[in-house]
Design an enzyme around this catalytic site. Structure first.
Site, PDB file in Angstrom:
ATOM      1  CB  VAL A   3       2.667  -8.744 -10.663  1.00  0.00           C
ATOM      2  CG1 VAL A   3       1.785  -9.609 -11.549  1.00  0.00           C
ATOM      3  CG2 VAL A   3       2.344  -8.946  -9.180  1.00  0.00           C
ATOM      4  CB  SER A  44      -8.911  -2.861  -1.510  1.00  0.00           C
ATOM      5  OG  SER A  44      -9.589  -3.158  -0.297  1.00  0.00           O
ATOM      6  CE1 TYR A  94      -4.518  -5.523   0.063  1.00  0.00           C
ATOM      7  CE2 TYR A  94      -6.379  -4.495   1.176  1.00  0.00           C
ATOM      8  CZ  TYR A  94      -5.886  -5.338   0.198  1.00  0.00           C
ATOM      9  OH  TYR A  94      -6.760  -5.978  -0.658  1.00  0.00           O
TER      10      TYR A  94
HETATM   11  N1  NAD Z   1     -10.682 -11.006  -1.051  1.00  0.00           N
HETATM   12  C1  NAD Z   1     -11.008  -9.784  -0.648  1.00  0.00           C
HETATM   13  O1  NAD Z   1     -11.770  -9.599   0.334  1.00  0.00           O
HETATM   14  C2  NAD Z   1     -10.463  -8.576  -1.377  1.00  0.00           C
HETATM   15  C3  NAD Z   1     -11.024  -7.325  -1.086  1.00  0.00           C
HETATM   16  C4  NAD Z   1     -10.556  -6.192  -1.737  1.00  0.00           C
HETATM   17  C5  NAD Z   1      -9.550  -6.313  -2.671  1.00  0.00           C
HETATM   18  N2  NAD Z   1      -9.006  -7.533  -2.935  1.00  0.00           N
HETATM   19  C6  NAD Z   1      -7.925  -7.568  -3.909  1.00  0.00           C
HETATM   20  O2  NAD Z   1      -8.290  -8.427  -4.973  1.00  0.00           O
HETATM   21  C7  NAD Z   1      -7.113  -8.959  -5.574  1.00  0.00           C
HETATM   22  C8  NAD Z   1      -7.260 -10.474  -5.690  1.00  0.00           C
HETATM   23  O3  NAD Z   1      -7.328 -11.006  -4.379  1.00  0.00           O
HETATM   24  P1  NAD Z   1      -8.067 -12.385  -4.048  1.00  0.00           P
HETATM   25  O4  NAD Z   1      -8.974 -12.115  -2.929  1.00  0.00           O
HETATM   26  O5  NAD Z   1      -8.573 -12.990  -5.299  1.00  0.00           O
HETATM   27  O6  NAD Z   1      -6.822 -13.216  -3.465  1.00  0.00           O
HETATM   28  P2  NAD Z   1      -6.245 -14.646  -3.805  1.00  0.00           P
HETATM   29  O7  NAD Z   1      -5.200 -14.896  -2.769  1.00  0.00           O
HETATM   30  O8  NAD Z   1      -7.335 -15.633  -3.986  1.00  0.00           O
HETATM   31  O9  NAD Z   1      -5.542 -14.412  -5.228  1.00  0.00           O
HETATM   32  C9  NAD Z   1      -4.399 -13.599  -5.363  1.00  0.00           C
HETATM   33  C10 NAD Z   1      -3.494 -14.215  -6.411  1.00  0.00           C
HETATM   34  O10 NAD Z   1      -2.349 -13.348  -6.581  1.00  0.00           O
HETATM   35  C11 NAD Z   1      -1.215 -14.171  -6.781  1.00  0.00           C
HETATM   36  N3  NAD Z   1       0.034 -13.471  -6.481  1.00  0.00           N
HETATM   37  C12 NAD Z   1       0.506 -13.121  -5.251  1.00  0.00           C
HETATM   38  N4  NAD Z   1       1.726 -12.539  -5.389  1.00  0.00           N
HETATM   39  C13 NAD Z   1       2.005 -12.518  -6.722  1.00  0.00           C
HETATM   40  C14 NAD Z   1       3.121 -12.065  -7.478  1.00  0.00           C
HETATM   41  N5  NAD Z   1       4.192 -11.495  -6.912  1.00  0.00           N
HETATM   42  N6  NAD Z   1       3.075 -12.205  -8.829  1.00  0.00           N
HETATM   43  C15 NAD Z   1       2.001 -12.804  -9.430  1.00  0.00           C
HETATM   44  N7  NAD Z   1       0.929 -13.257  -8.756  1.00  0.00           N
HETATM   45  C16 NAD Z   1       0.930 -13.122  -7.418  1.00  0.00           C
HETATM   46  C17 NAD Z   1      -1.447 -15.343  -5.816  1.00  0.00           C
HETATM   47  O11 NAD Z   1      -0.624 -16.455  -6.146  1.00  0.00           O
HETATM   48  C18 NAD Z   1      -2.939 -15.594  -5.997  1.00  0.00           C
HETATM   49  O12 NAD Z   1      -3.183 -16.554  -7.008  1.00  0.00           O
HETATM   50  C19 NAD Z   1      -5.939  -8.509  -4.684  1.00  0.00           C
HETATM   51  O13 NAD Z   1      -5.313  -7.399  -5.279  1.00  0.00           O
HETATM   52  C20 NAD Z   1      -6.625  -8.135  -3.390  1.00  0.00           C
HETATM   53  O14 NAD Z   1      -5.885  -7.176  -2.682  1.00  0.00           O
HETATM   54  C21 NAD Z   1      -9.453  -8.671  -2.330  1.00  0.00           C
END
Ligand code: NAD
Length: 259
Positions: free
Chosen positions: A63, A141, A154
């Site tokens: 991405v 987030s 972040y």
């Molecule tokens: N888990 C939390 O507490 C939390 C809280 C707030 C926001 N978020 C946001 O939610 C979203 C999803 O996070 P998550 O918790 O499901 O994490 P996760 O690590 O389970 O999933 C993230 C996915 O993004 C993919 N990814 C990373 N770099 C990439 C790239 N360059 N191109 C394509 N795919 C890529 C990874 O391979 C992974 O499958 C993120 O944007 C994260 O910042 C998560």
């Protein structure tokens, strides 16, 4: 669960191999959609495809790279000829104090969580525009509103996603495309495994969350699907916090654990 709000619809989900993106993909398919799932993790995508069946189209894409984004979203055009909903969830971060953080770590994080949302929205909206409109949901987030010690790239990137979402909503409404953001708090996914797996750190987070637990990825998928559905047909440009009340009490300072 509302039945079949996405019957016959085509969706793109980024970060579909894991966590929130995987939960959004599963929820969309349960409601009748076909999902083009983008991720850099090919093995993770294949795992999801085995679970979700033919309605999930695993598509390797980075991405942060425009040509890769264009090709990945192009799969929706080639296979299905349209795009109704898109969820930009791919993300990760590198942390460090402002005085120590490396330029490369700043660039990595901003490219992955902020530039990617621009690139994906650009190509998703182009396709939606050509097929009558749609809805985009950007996963920001709580950090967009509440600063995290050591998390300046972040928090800055996620705040940028909120304002980008508003800009895109303003420009794209005339094309019948709605754009909204979800601001999750703590969600139990591999992204936060280090926190969830270390009891003192986990407890410091849970102490901040009035509801006392982390969200499941499904608890983020629900509001995300709502914003993309006809149930939200008059909502655009909003940033919806889904955090169990955490915004009310700020971030824990995990640096105290090191002292
Ligand atoms: N888990 C939390 O507490 C939390 C809280 C707030 C926001 N978020 C946001 O939610 C979203 C999803 O996070 P998550 O918790 O499901 O994490 P996760 O690590 O389970 O999933 C993230 C996915 O993004 C993919 N990814 C990373 N770099 C990439 C790239 N360059 N191109 C394509 N795919 C890529 C990874 O391979 C992974 O499958 C993120 O944007 C994260 O910042 C998560």
């Amino acid at each position: 669960m509302n039945a079949n709000r996405f019957d016959g619809k085509v969706a793109v989900v980024t970060g579909a191999a894991s966590g929130i993106g995987a939960a959004i993909s599963a929820a969309l398919i349960a409601e009748g959609a076909q999902v083009v799932g983008l991720d850099i993790d090919e093995a993770g995508l294949q795992k999801r495809a085995a679970e979700l069946g033919e309605a999930f189209v695993p598509t390797v894409a980075d991405v942060t790279d425009e040509a890769s984004v264009e090709a990945g979203i192009g799969v929706a055009a080639e296979r299905f000829g349209r795009l109704d909903a898109a969820f930009n969830a791919a993300g990760a971060s590198r942390i460090g104090a402002v005085t120590d953080l490396l330029e490369a770590d700043w660039d990595f994080t901003i490219d992955l969580i902020q530039k990617s949302v621009f690139l994906c929205t650009k190509h998703e909206a182009r396709l939606m525009k050509s097929t009558g409109g749609g809805a985009i949901v950007n996963i920001s987030s709580l950090d967009a509103r509440v600063p995290m010690p050591g998390g300046s790239p972040y928090s800055t990137g996620k705040a940028g996603v909120v304002m980008f979402t508003k800009n895109a909503a303003l420009e794209l409404a005339q094309h019948r495309i709605r754009v909204n953001a979800i601001l999750p708090g703590l969600v139990d996914t591999p992204l936060v495994a280090a926190v969830m797996g270390y009891e003192p750190a986990k407890q410091m987070f849970l102490d901040r969350i009035p509801m006392g637990v982390a969200a499941t990825p499904e608890q983020i998928a629900g509001p995300s699907l709502f914003l993309a559905s006809e149930d939200a047909s008059y909502i655009t440009g909003i940033d919806m916090v889904v955090d169990g009340g955490w915004e009310l009490s700020n971030f824990p300072n995990l640096a105290k654990l090191a002292g």
